[in-house]
Design a protein around this motif. Structure first.
Motif, PDB file in Angstrom:
ATOM      1  N   SER A 113      41.370  40.597  49.180  1.00 16.70           N
ATOM      2  CA  SER A 113      40.825  39.392  48.555  1.00 16.70           C
ATOM      3  C   SER A 113      41.490  39.159  47.201  1.00 16.70           C
ATOM      4  CB  SER A 113      39.306  39.550  48.373  1.00 16.70           C
ATOM      5  OG  SER A 113      39.025  40.609  47.467  1.00 16.70           O
ATOM      6  N   PRO A 114      41.438  37.938  46.673  1.00 19.88           N
ATOM      7  CA  PRO A 114      42.072  37.653  45.378  1.00 19.88           C
ATOM      8  C   PRO A 114      41.575  38.546  44.235  1.00 19.88           C
ATOM      9  CG  PRO A 114      41.536  35.603  46.503  1.00 19.88           C
ATOM     10  CD  PRO A 114      40.923  36.717  47.308  1.00 19.88           C
ATOM     11  N   ASP A 115      40.307  38.943  44.271  1.00 24.72           N
ATOM     12  CA  ASP A 115      39.788  39.810  43.206  1.00 24.72           C
ATOM     13  C   ASP A 115      40.053  41.290  43.475  1.00 24.72           C
ATOM     14  OD1 ASP A 115      38.109  40.298  45.297  1.00 24.72           O
ATOM     15  OD2 ASP A 115      36.258  39.761  44.238  1.00 24.72           O
ATOM     16  N   ARG A 116      40.764  41.622  44.561  1.00 20.85           N
ATOM     17  CA  ARG A 116      41.151  42.988  44.941  1.00 20.85           C
ATOM     18  C   ARG A 116      39.937  43.896  45.108  1.00 20.85           C
ATOM     19  NH1 ARG A 116      46.478  43.868  44.559  1.00 20.85           N
ATOM     20  NH2 ARG A 116      46.157  46.124  44.569  1.00 20.85           N
ATOM     21  N   ARG A 117      38.819  43.340  45.533  1.00 25.53           N
ATOM     22  CA  ARG A 117      37.606  44.142  45.733  1.00 25.53           C
ATOM     23  C   ARG A 117      37.224  44.245  47.208  1.00 25.53           C
ATOM     24  NH1 ARG A 117      37.397  46.807  41.325  1.00 25.53           N
ATOM     25  NH2 ARG A 117      35.229  47.357  41.724  1.00 25.53           N
TER      26      ARG A 117
END
Length: 409
Positions: free
Chosen positions: A164-168
């Protein structure tokens, strides 16, 4: 300030600054190759490389400062001697010992700068260098994750297909971990995963959903013990099917940076003095005493350099060989080597600090003072330096003759 003093200072500082700059560049370029290998090999950035090189500047300043001061004084007085300005100054009634006033002023200023370097900048920059390098080399594996790329860190290999874009949040995850203490390897695949931060600076956790965990021995033929299935999961032998499971990423590679003081070189001089009678765990009193005395000797040696540099510069101006600079450089290298050997002996408790660290400085001081007094007050002048000139000229002629004989044969 008298005009002679200002004039001599203007002659000293340009070659001093130039020598210091060149020495720093050469030393940093040599070290940069190792820094690049360490940082880029751990997926670090060029910004980290330049940050580490900046932390190395105080260390190399301490090494280059004595040589820069010697060469600055040497070239300034060498030019005065070769262009007959020294003859005019001495003919005006100004003695050589009076010309030492601006030289000693420069030495005192640089010795105060050396106090700042050895007492404050070096200990703190050394710790900062260790902290940044440790953070890069022990970087948590989640910081290295790229979609569709296998990433390895110590005993863990990881690959995720989507991030995901937030790397979570991850999708379609593959993890392979080895635990050599129990001779066991675990391979995990999961449909989804969520990265969560743990408390107390512990390694991060990944919450996995809808996956399979296969446990096998590392060594072929090793037996597995019986395993009980977890709640909400099914298993058969070493195979575990789960709906939800937590695992740690890069646990073996995660090391918190220790506080300053792991090494005696990270303490300031007052801290070394305060701790010498009650050393911290992992350090011994001889190491603290050796480090403290070595720094004090290096600071004090800067005040001795003018008494060696000026006489060596005032050699026979008709000579085509600059033997003084060679003698001075060799002397400084010999002093540095003697000091390092003495400090090692102090660390091993073979000699006392007064002998191991301060003994080389005392010999250096006596030799420099005798050379200066010989040049400043003996008539005819430069007798001692003339002996050095004749010796180096003789050696140079012998080497040249031998080279020509080889070429002729």
């Amino acid at each position: 300030m008298p005009i002679f003093d200002r004039y001599i200072l203007r002659q000293i500082f340009p070659p001093l600054a130039f020598t210091l700059l060149i020495a720093l560049l050469v030393l940093l370029v040599e070290r940069m190759l190792r820094v690049l290998d360490s940082v880029l090999g751990s997926q670090g950035t060029m910004q980290v490389v330049f940050e580490l090189l900046a932390y190395l500047v105080p260390h190399y300043l301490g090494l280059a400062l004595p040589m820069a001061l010697f060469l600055g004084i040497y070239f300034a007085f060498r030019r005065l001697s070769r262009e007959s300005e020294m003859d005019a100054i001495l003919a005006s009634g100004t003695g050589l010992h009076q010309l030492m006033r601006p030289v000693m002023l420069a030495a005192v200023l640089l010795s105060l700068f050396a106090v700042l370097i050895f007492n404050t900048l070096q200990p703190h920059s050394r710790y900062a260098y260790r902290s940044v390098l440790s953070s890069v080399q022990n970087m948590s594996i989640e910081a290295l994750i790229q979609p569709g790329v296998f990433v390895s860190n110590d005993n863990t290999t990881l690959m995720v297909e989507e991030i995901s874009p937030d790397r979570r949040q991850f999708r379609r995850i593959f993890i392979h971990e080895e635990d050599k203490e129990v001779d066991e390897a675990a391979t995990i695949t999961a449909r989804e995963g969520i990265l969560t931060d743990s408390e107390d600076d512990s390694p991060p956790l990944v919450q996995l959903f809808n996956g399979v965990r296969l446990t096998t021995p590392i060594e072929p033929g090793a037996a597995e013990g019986p395993r009980e299935p977890e709640s909400g999961s099914e298993r058969s032998d070493g195979l575990l099917r789960f709906e939800e499971m937590q695992t740690v990423l890069g646990e073996d590679a995660y090391d918190a940076v220790q506080p300053r003081g792991e090494d005696e070189r990270e303490y300031t001089i007052p801290e070394l003095w305060a701790l010498k009678d009650n050393p911290p765990e992992g350090l011994e009193q001889p190491r603290l005493l050796a480090e403290m005395n070595e720094r004090l000797v290096r600071i004090a040696s800067i005040l001795v350099l003018p008494f060696m540099a000026v006489p060596l510069a005032l050699s026979n101006r008709r000579s085509q060989r600059s033997s003084g600079v060679a003698v001075g450089v060799i002397t400084l290298l010999a002093f540095n080597e003697a000091l390092q050997q003495g400090v090692r002996m102090v660390r091993r408790e073979q000699v006392e600090p007064l002998l191991g660290a301060w003994g080389p400085l005392l010999i250096f001081l006596l030799g420099s003072l005798l050379l200066f007094l010989d040049v400043a007050f003996r008539v005819p002048r430069y007798q001692g330096v003339g002996i050095l000139d004749r010796t180096t000229t003789l050696v140079g002629n012998l080497i040249e003759r031998r080279r020509k004989r080889r070429e002729a044969s």
